[in-house]
Design an enzyme around this catalytic site. Structure first.
Site: not given
Ligand SMILES: N[C@@H](CCC(=O)N[C@@H](CS)C(=O)NCC(=O)O)C(=O)O
Length: 319
Positions: A63, A129, A131, A147, A194
């Site tokens: 990520c 999510r 994340t 974040e 993306y």
């Molecule tokens: N806004 C967040 C975005 C983080 C993000 O999108 N992470 C992705 C991986 S690159 C994630 O964990 N996705 C899991 C999901 O969507 O279920 C940040 O920049 O910290």
């Protein structure tokens, strides 16, 4: 994703789609800040005082958002202050998982198997999510912030004397210029790849594709004229933001996200800058190309058989 604290099985890798088939990233739910005295930061609640050993960072090497926090932690010399766990590279039906895949770790604080368990511990009714990255507070057993752009600035200034003050990732005299560069860097490039990869219409893909290469051309010209960093001799958070996308580009975005007009290897100034970044102490250790390739190429909506390409040859970068 979690809905009201319950894991929903019909997980989709596409976070959201607008009326034109464009990719829409969901916003982050926890926005508290660690500060030297525990006072509230720019957003969220106070109570998170900087202390060595109190905070833990959860990341995925695949990520870019998580990796930028990992790199900021290293550049600010916080390796002994903030501990780290790494999830496995492939998203499962229950999201990110801890385990024994080479380079990944177990979850050390609670023995959890999935990232979403941390979210429901922090908020049993959480909707969103699960994340990475997550900055976790061991003292109150909760999420401080999920974040990455906030976490970069928390590492830069929130840890006060516990961090290396000789490095300033967001110095006051460059703040306006950094913000002005970060905006198109994020929209056109970091998130642009993306938007290209997850577009569900030809038009949305082509718009994103044009953004990506317009920004790469602009940065190539900027670095050809200046450098060694984006802001001359000052290494800043903008370099970190650019690095995480460029280091993934030829290995993943060029193929699986169809960003294939050129490779970074075809841009002399960008590839020289990338090699310089990788030569900085500790930076190489924040990059795991196997996790990156395996992770992106396991997004079955984009690559149904999950075949991971053998190339490209990145040996000239030592990767
Ligand atoms: N806004 C967040 C975005 C983080 C993000 O999108 N992470 C992705 C991986 S690159 C994630 O964990 N996705 C899991 C999901 O969507 O279920 C940040 O920049 O910290």
């Amino acid at each position: 994703m979690l809905v009201d604290g319950k894991w929903m099985a019909d997980w989709q890798p596409v976070q959201g789609t607008d009326a034109k088939g464009g990719f829409v990233r969901m916003s982050s739910g926890f926005r508290n800040w660690v500060t030297p005295d525990g006072a509230a930061g720019p957003t969220g609640e106070g109570g998170f005082k900087a202390e060595a050993g109190r905070y833990h960072l959860y990341v995925a090497y695949i990520c870019p958002w998580a990796s930028r926090t990992l790199m900021a932690r290293r550049m600010k010399g916080l390796q002994d202050v903030v501990s780290v766990s790494v999830v496995e590279p492939t998203l499962t039906k229950e999201g990110w998982r801890f385990g024994d895949y080479p380079g990944a770790t177990r979850e050390p604080l609670h023995g959890f198997l999935y990232m979403h368990e941390l979210y429901t511990l922090a908020d049993p009714r959480y909707t969103g999510r699960a994340t990475v990255p997550v900055l976790w507070d061991k003292a109150t057993d909760t999420i401080v912030n999920n974040e990455s752009s906030d976490i970069l600035r928390i590492f830069d200034s929130g840890f006060g004397a516990l961090a290396d003050s000789s490095v300033s990732l967001y110095p006051a005299d460059l703040a306006v210029e950094i913000d002005a560069l970060n905006e198109p860097l994020y929209t056109q490039l970091n998130n642009g790849v993306y938007r290209a990869g997850f577009a569900t219409t030809q038009l949305a893909y082509e718009e994103a594709f044009a953004d990506v290469f317009a920004m790469l051309d602009r940065l190539e010209a900027r670095l050809a004229d200046g450098g060694p960093f984006l802001f001359a001799d000052r290494f800043t958070e903008s370099d970190i933001r650019l690095f995480v996308t460029l280091v993934r580009f030829d290995a993943a975005y060029h193929g699986v996200f169809k960003c294939n007009q050129r490779r970074i290897a075809d841009y002399p100034a960008l590839s020289g800058w990338l090699a310089r970044m990788l030569a900085m102490p500790g930076v190489r250790e924040t990059v795991n190309i196997d996790h990156i390739k395996r992770g992106y190429y396991s997004i079955l909506a984009l690559n149904p058989n999950g075949i991971v390409p053998v190339g490209p040859d990145l040996s000239s970068l030592g990767l």
